[in-house]
Each structure stands twice: as C-alpha cells, then as structure tokens.
Design an enzyme around this catalytic site. Structure first.
Site, mmCIF file in Angstrom:
data_model
loop_
_atom_site.group_PDB
_atom_site.id
_atom_site.type_symbol
_atom_site.label_atom_id
_atom_site.label_comp_id
_atom_site.label_asym_id
_atom_site.label_seq_id
_atom_site.Cartn_x
_atom_site.Cartn_y
_atom_site.Cartn_z
ATOM 1 N N ARG A 175 0.853 -1.188 0.000
ATOM 2 C CA ARG A 175 0.000 0.000 0.000
ATOM 3 C C ARG A 175 0.889 1.239 0.000
ATOM 4 O O ARG A 175 1.872 1.291 0.744
ATOM 5 C CB ARG A 175 -0.915 -0.001 1.215
ATOM 6 C CG ARG A 175 -1.970 -1.078 1.147
ATOM 7 C CD ARG A 175 -2.908 -1.032 2.364
ATOM 8 N NE ARG A 175 -3.960 -2.015 2.195
ATOM 9 C CZ ARG A 175 -3.875 -3.282 2.563
ATOM 10 N NH1 ARG A 175 -2.773 -3.721 3.136
ATOM 11 N NH2 ARG A 175 -4.878 -4.115 2.368
ATOM 12 N N GLU A 208 2.451 -4.995 -7.035
ATOM 13 C CA GLU A 208 1.171 -4.284 -7.113
ATOM 14 C C GLU A 208 1.222 -3.140 -6.111
ATOM 15 O O GLU A 208 1.381 -3.361 -4.902
ATOM 16 C CB GLU A 208 0.021 -5.222 -6.758
ATOM 17 C CG GLU A 208 -1.321 -4.532 -6.660
ATOM 18 C CD GLU A 208 -2.404 -5.443 -6.117
ATOM 19 O OE1 GLU A 208 -3.346 -4.920 -5.485
ATOM 20 O OE2 GLU A 208 -2.322 -6.682 -6.303
ATOM 21 N N ASN A 229 -5.099 3.608 -1.719
ATOM 22 C CA ASN A 229 -6.450 3.849 -1.219
ATOM 23 C C ASN A 229 -6.643 5.358 -1.142
ATOM 24 O O ASN A 229 -5.912 6.047 -0.419
ATOM 25 C CB ASN A 229 -6.627 3.200 0.160
ATOM 26 C CG ASN A 229 -6.595 1.691 0.060
ATOM 27 O OD1 ASN A 229 -7.440 1.083 -0.572
ATOM 28 N ND2 ASN A 229 -5.591 1.089 0.668
ATOM 29 N N HIS A 286 11.338 -7.084 3.320
ATOM 30 C CA HIS A 286 11.817 -6.316 2.186
ATOM 31 C C HIS A 286 11.475 -7.033 0.886
ATOM 32 O O HIS A 286 11.113 -8.200 0.890
ATOM 33 C CB HIS A 286 13.331 -6.085 2.276
ATOM 34 C CG HIS A 286 14.125 -7.363 2.306
ATOM 35 N ND1 HIS A 286 14.471 -7.977 3.483
ATOM 36 C CD2 HIS A 286 14.598 -8.150 1.310
ATOM 37 C CE1 HIS A 286 15.153 -9.085 3.206
ATOM 38 N NE2 HIS A 286 15.235 -9.217 1.893
ATOM 39 N N GLU A 311 15.992 -4.709 -0.966
ATOM 40 C CA GLU A 311 17.351 -5.238 -0.887
ATOM 41 C C GLU A 311 17.874 -5.456 -2.294
ATOM 42 O O GLU A 311 17.187 -6.035 -3.144
ATOM 43 C CB GLU A 311 17.358 -6.579 -0.128
ATOM 44 C CG GLU A 311 18.740 -7.183 -0.014
ATOM 45 C CD GLU A 311 18.748 -8.526 0.695
ATOM 46 O OE1 GLU A 311 19.800 -8.896 1.219
ATOM 47 O OE2 GLU A 311 17.690 -9.202 0.727
#
Length: 143
Positions: free
Chosen positions: A9, A56, A60, A74, A122
C-alpha cells in the site's frame, strides 16, 4: 504454481510510480482506478506479468500514510553491478540506506534502498566480484 505479485500500500501513487519506474527502472505494466471502492491499482515490474513476478502498488484514496509494522521485511532485486546500481539510484534521487558490502555473517554483497513510503528494497549482487578485486577489497572493509 508460480508467484504472481507482491502488493504494498502506498500513500502517494505518483511518487511511488516515479520511484519504481524512474529510480529502479521498472515499467508501469497496467493501472486501473476503482471509483466505487476509492482505490487505484498499479502493477510495475521488469517483465511481462505472464512471465515474471511483479509489484502491485495499491493506493487507497484519501490515505496518505501507512504504518509499516514490524512484520514486513523487504523486496529483493538481483543486480549485476551493485556498486553502479547504487550510484545510479542516488543520482536519480533514490535513498540508499545501507551501502553495498558483504552481508553480516556471510559473503553475499548486498545493499538496501528505501522507497518513498519507507519500504526497504534489498539489492543482491548476482555477478561474481572475483573478476573485480578492487571492489572485493572495498566490500571486505565495509562490514
């Protein structure tokens, strides 16, 4: 079965797209607004979704910040020239939070960068440094 994507997100989609596409060199593969749900999904990656795993980015609407929590680790990216990659990331405005060098208790050369929301990425050296002895000496001193 195969890994399709990892979802994170993000508080500002345009800022995140700039980071993943311009700083890390990924491509925006697709993006779609969902007005009734008040969110946007954007998929980024280095190759087509039919062949490689992608990220992805979920935005929001109206949420500008997330608490990362202590469960997230990570995302890892393999790079052939970790030193050059880190310099390029810095030149494009990215934040390297752990310079290249051997991992603690090991010899794999790694570095960490941070995206605009604080997620860690990383970088792992995939090419042998044996052909570059001056970099091995530098890496050996960067514990």
């Amino acid at each position: 079965m195969r890994l399709l994507h990892t979802m994170i997100r993000v508080g500002n989609l345009e800022r995140s797209l700039q980071f993943y596409c311009e700083v890390l060199g990924m491509r925006l593969l697709r993006k779609k607004d969902y007005p009734t749900g008040e969110f946007t999904l954007a998929f980024v990656g280095y190759g087509d979704e039919s062949e490689t795993a992608v990220i992805e980015l979920t935005h929001n609407w109206g949420t500008h910040r997330y608490d990362l929590g202590n469960g997230y680790g990570h995302i890892a990216l393999g790079v052939e020239d970790i030193y050059g990659t880190c310099e390029a990331i810095k030149a494009r405005g990215g934040k390297v939070v752990r310079e290249p060098g051997p991992m603690k208790h090991g010899s794999t050369v790694i570095a960490f960068v941070e995206d605009p929301d604080g997620y860690k990425i990383e970088l792992i050296q995939t090419q042998s440094l044996a052909a570059e002895p001056e970099k091995v000496a530098v890496a050996g001193s960067a514990a």
